[in-house]
Design an enzyme around this catalytic site. Sequence first.
Site, PDB file in Angstrom:
ATOM      1  N   SER A 212       0.833  -1.203   0.000  1.00 45.39           N
ATOM      2  CA  SER A 212       0.000   0.000   0.000  1.00 45.39           C
ATOM      3  C   SER A 212       0.863   1.246   0.000  1.00 45.39           C
ATOM      4  O   SER A 212       1.992   1.242   0.526  1.00 45.39           O
ATOM      5  CB  SER A 212      -0.910   0.008   1.238  1.00 45.39           C
ATOM      6  OG  SER A 212      -1.539   1.260   1.409  1.00 45.39           O
TER       7      SER A 212
ATOM      8  N   LYS B 223      12.135  37.465   1.999  1.00 44.94           N
ATOM      9  CA  LYS B 223      13.015  38.364   2.756  1.00 44.94           C
ATOM     10  C   LYS B 223      12.414  39.730   3.063  1.00 44.94           C
ATOM     11  O   LYS B 223      13.094  40.585   3.652  1.00 44.94           O
ATOM     12  CB  LYS B 223      14.333  38.555   2.007  1.00 44.94           C
ATOM     13  CG  LYS B 223      14.200  39.336   0.704  1.00 44.94           C
ATOM     14  CD  LYS B 223      15.572  39.498   0.053  1.00 44.94           C
ATOM     15  CE  LYS B 223      15.491  40.389  -1.190  1.00 44.94           C
ATOM     16  NZ  LYS B 223      16.825  40.574  -1.805  1.00 44.94           N
TER      17      LYS B 223
ATOM     18  N   CYS C  79       9.864  32.462 -14.297  1.00 44.79           N
ATOM     19  CA  CYS C  79      11.242  32.913 -14.505  1.00 44.79           C
ATOM     20  C   CYS C  79      11.504  33.034 -15.998  1.00 44.79           C
ATOM     21  O   CYS C  79      11.179  32.127 -16.766  1.00 44.79           O
ATOM     22  CB  CYS C  79      12.225  31.924 -13.881  1.00 44.79           C
ATOM     23  SG  CYS C  79      13.959  32.375 -14.115  1.00 44.79           S
TER      24      CYS C  79
ATOM     25  N   THR D  28      14.707  34.004 -17.139  1.00 47.45           N
ATOM     26  CA  THR D  28      16.161  34.116 -17.273  1.00 47.45           C
ATOM     27  C   THR D  28      16.657  33.466 -18.561  1.00 47.45           C
ATOM     28  O   THR D  28      17.501  34.021 -19.267  1.00 47.45           O
ATOM     29  CB  THR D  28      16.859  33.474 -16.062  1.00 47.45           C
ATOM     30  OG1 THR D  28      16.568  34.248 -14.897  1.00 47.45           O
ATOM     31  CG2 THR D  28      18.366  33.424 -16.255  1.00 47.45           C
TER      32      THR D  28
ATOM     33  N   CYS E  62       6.835   6.016  -5.221  1.00 46.93           N
ATOM     34  CA  CYS E  62       7.694   5.101  -4.459  1.00 46.93           C
ATOM     35  C   CYS E  62       7.218   3.658  -4.591  1.00 46.93           C
ATOM     36  O   CYS E  62       8.032   2.722  -4.725  1.00 46.93           O
ATOM     37  CB  CYS E  62       7.732   5.510  -2.986  1.00 46.93           C
ATOM     38  SG  CYS E  62       8.677   7.030  -2.658  1.00 46.93           S
TER      39      CYS E  62
END
Length: 408
Positions: free
Chosen positions: A80, A132, A241, A243, A372
Amino acid sequence: MLSARVRSVLRGPLPLWLLESHPKSSSSSCWKVGAAAGLAALGALGALQDEPPQCLRIETETKLDFKDVLIRPKRSTLKSRSEVSLERTLKMKHSGRVMRCVPVVVANMDTVGTFEMATAVAEFGALVAIHKHYTVEDWKTFCTKYPRVAEGNVMVSAGASRSDLDKLDAILEACPKVSTICLDVANGYSEFFVDVVSEVRGKWPSKTIVAGNVVTNEMTEELILRGADIVKVGIGPGSVCTTRKQTGVGYPQVSAVIECADAAKGLGGYVISDGGVTCPGDAAKAFGAGADFVMLGGYFSGTDESSGDVITKPDGSKAKLFYGMSSSTAMNKHAGGVAEYRSSEGKTVEVPCKGPAAAVLRDLLGGLRSACTYVGAHAIKEMPKRTTFIRVTMQLNAVFGSTDLSKK
């Protein structure tokens, strides 16, 4: 050495000016020697050289992104998904601290890296890199009200400027229970930034330091050697982004994580895969590639705990603004505008409201547990050794588009 162009001229018909320079030579060998000498001299002077500069380098090995791979399923003894453990226990190289958490980090963007987000995801053991722009007083209030969350589930963020570092010191002095620092700049390759990492390590030896961003093994090693416990990996993969568009610089995320994780492990450090996760499967691939943590920004945008006003559209649907921290929106808000010497490297978008962050995180963790079980990993830490990537040309069947009505 002569260029290909020079050699081809020597093998072909000689220029008239060279023939005329030896009008009395009846021997073909004589004028050919003279011509060769003349061309060699010109080649030495660079007159006919056409080879590329020696600094140019092209890496021909294909680098991979999340869209380029799938994980190959393997035999599993798990009955499971509930048997899978997503918690990690990590001993830090420099600080010596032991971090116990679910290794999912909400990014330090002012729209999602909020105190409200931290209290929501802490219930699952996940982390938030707090943006920040909160004041020291804001931090004091939060740490007083939520001491457990402040101690185990948040990172205090700073850039590399002196004002950022002074503010970092003030926050850590006011809130000593906060144990993790996130030093975050767009370009982690700057020598100045590496010196900042060293400075902060010297000043705060018992704090865990996250530093980035980089995408290659040598800078991962450099940051760890200079004091970072965890290196943040990713240049340009984020949803807001730009960039890569503005600069042409970047690195496909799966390959970046594989290479940086390998470098970090050799020195006792860890890596965060930062950016590019669009679905739980991408996060699973990041862990399979060797990431110890994944960081997500856009994934948590539009949630109740994200900042910003709710926008009601003409059709009645609701949305929130989400933007990159190098966007003109962010710079107008926090820096008084885009400086004349630079360009915006982020965009601003409207994201449909998603509801509580807990629901978004629960879906992500469910996908990781399922991944997993498909490869037989009893714990998320086993994913790298249980993962085999296969190259693909298509990820999924999109005949009905990407909208899932059940998740609205």
